[in-house]
Design a protein around this motif. Structure first.
Motif, PDB file in Angstrom:
ATOM      1  N   GLY A  19      38.207  44.374  35.297  1.00  0.00           N
ATOM      2  CA  GLY A  19      37.967  44.621  33.766  1.00  0.00           C
ATOM      3  C   GLY A  19      38.812  43.760  33.012  1.00  0.00           C
ATOM      4  N   GLU A  20      39.969  44.161  33.210  1.00  0.00           N
ATOM      5  CA  GLU A  20      41.052  43.567  32.168  1.00  0.00           C
ATOM      6  C   GLU A  20      40.815  41.854  31.961  1.00  0.00           C
ATOM      7  OE1 GLU A  20      43.425  44.595  29.972  1.00  0.00           O
ATOM      8  OE2 GLU A  20      42.572  46.534  30.128  1.00  0.00           O
ATOM      9  N   LEU A  21      40.704  41.203  33.194  1.00  0.00           N
ATOM     10  CA  LEU A  21      40.642  40.051  33.365  1.00  0.00           C
ATOM     11  C   LEU A  21      39.382  39.456  32.711  1.00  0.00           C
ATOM     12  CD1 LEU A  21      41.581  39.517  37.032  1.00  0.00           C
ATOM     13  CD2 LEU A  21      42.992  38.650  35.130  1.00  0.00           C
ATOM     14  N   ARG A  22      38.324  40.202  32.909  1.00  0.00           N
ATOM     15  CA  ARG A  22      37.135  39.788  32.037  1.00  0.00           C
ATOM     16  C   ARG A  22      37.121  40.116  30.838  1.00  0.00           C
ATOM     17  NH1 ARG A  22      33.221  42.423  36.762  1.00  0.00           N
ATOM     18  NH2 ARG A  22      32.903  40.416  38.175  1.00  0.00           N
ATOM     19  N   GLU A  23      37.689  41.186  30.228  1.00  0.00           N
ATOM     20  CA  GLU A  23      37.961  41.205  28.909  1.00  0.00           C
ATOM     21  C   GLU A  23      38.637  40.197  28.191  1.00  0.00           C
ATOM     22  OE1 GLU A  23      39.593  44.966  27.650  1.00  0.00           O
ATOM     23  OE2 GLU A  23      38.256  46.058  28.748  1.00  0.00           O
ATOM     24  N   ARG A  24      39.552  39.602  28.824  1.00  0.00           N
ATOM     25  CA  ARG A  24      40.326  38.529  28.464  1.00  0.00           C
ATOM     26  C   ARG A  24      39.952  37.083  28.724  1.00  0.00           C
ATOM     27  NH1 ARG A  24      46.651  40.362  30.054  1.00  0.00           N
ATOM     28  NH2 ARG A  24      46.380  42.737  29.381  1.00  0.00           N
ATOM     29  N   GLY A  25      38.343  37.128  29.021  1.00  0.00           N
ATOM     30  CA  GLY A  25      37.654  35.984  28.930  1.00  0.00           C
ATOM     31  C   GLY A  25      37.697  35.400  30.171  1.00  0.00           C
ATOM     32  N   HIS A  26      38.346  35.804  31.493  1.00  0.00           N
ATOM     33  CA  HIS A  26      38.271  35.099  32.813  1.00  0.00           C
ATOM     34  C   HIS A  26      37.034  35.156  33.361  1.00  0.00           C
ATOM     35  CE1 HIS A  26      42.708  33.886  32.019  1.00  0.00           C
ATOM     36  NE2 HIS A  26      42.734  35.393  31.917  1.00  0.00           N
ATOM     37  N   GLU A  27      36.707  34.297  34.181  1.00  0.00           N
ATOM     38  CA  GLU A  27      35.571  34.410  35.268  1.00  0.00           C
ATOM     39  C   GLU A  27      36.078  35.007  36.566  1.00  0.00           C
ATOM     40  OE1 GLU A  27      32.371  31.528  37.892  1.00  0.00           O
ATOM     41  OE2 GLU A  27      33.603  30.708  36.360  1.00  0.00           O
ATOM     42  N   VAL A  28      35.822  36.319  36.946  1.00  0.00           N
ATOM     43  CA  VAL A  28      36.301  36.845  38.081  1.00  0.00           C
ATOM     44  C   VAL A  28      35.293  36.699  39.361  1.00  0.00           C
ATOM     45  CG1 VAL A  28      37.043  39.224  38.962  1.00  0.00           C
ATOM     46  CG2 VAL A  28      37.549  38.258  36.489  1.00  0.00           C
TER      47      VAL A  28
END
Length: 54
Positions: A19-28
């Motif tokens: 969730g944090e990675l996606r919030e920061r704009g990363h493609e997970v």
């Protein structure tokens, strides 16, 4: 940036990290039984889940 996250454990912080990675704009890209919605049959994982449920 594309980042892969894998886990077979039902405990820990994997979902929060994703969730944090996606919030920061990363493609997970997720991998592992936990993300696939199936439980691991590894004896250590089974024992860990049983421990958490008691």
């Amino acid at each position: 940036m594309r980042i892969a996250v894998a886990t077979d454990s039902l405990d820990g912080v994997a979902a929060r990290i994703v969730g944090e990675l996606r919030e920061r704009g990363h493609e997970v890209v997720t991998h592992g039984a936990w993300f696939a919605g199936t439980a691991s049959t590894d004896p250590a994982d089974v024992a860990n889940v049983e421990h958490l449920e008691t």
